[in-house]
Motif scaffolding. Structure first.
Motif: not given
Length: 104
Positions: A31-41, A50-58
């Motif tokens: 989280s510190e590196a990537l910043g914008n965690l939208i969901a971890y499912l 399995r796990v699915i994670h979604i990150w947002g970037f500009s």
């Protein structure tokens, strides 16, 4: 916004251990590196290993810089040493919103 969706296929029976280690150690680092965690499912039906994670970037550049910072972090590599053996496959998709999507 650029959306990155990562799906990690896990060895059967390791989901709870993976989530425990990730929450205790990996989440803060990532989280510190990537910043914008939208969901971890985690799936409740179908393939539940399995796990699915979604990150947002500009932008693509923002993503590249943030992922490079994460990859260069020794603490992240320590975490991977504890959790990486539970992952059997990884799929990464980069997505952008359709014109009418709430996420742009």
């Amino acid at each position: 916004m650029l959306i990155e969706q990562r799906t990690y296929q896990l060895k059967p029976g390791t989901l709870n251990e993976f989530l425990r280690v990730y929450q205790a150690e990996g989440l803060k680092i990532q989280s510190e590196a990537l910043g914008n965690l939208i969901a971890y499912l985690k799936p409740e039906t179908g393939d539940v290993n399995r796990v699915i994670h979604i990150w947002g970037f500009s932008s693509y550049e923002d993503r590249a810089q943030r992922r490079a910072a994460l990859s260069g972090n020794p603490k992240w590599h320590e975490f991977l040493g504890k959790a990486g053996h539970m992952v059997t496959a990884q799929q990464v998709e980069l997505l952008t919103g359709a014109p009418f999507s709430p996420i742009q």
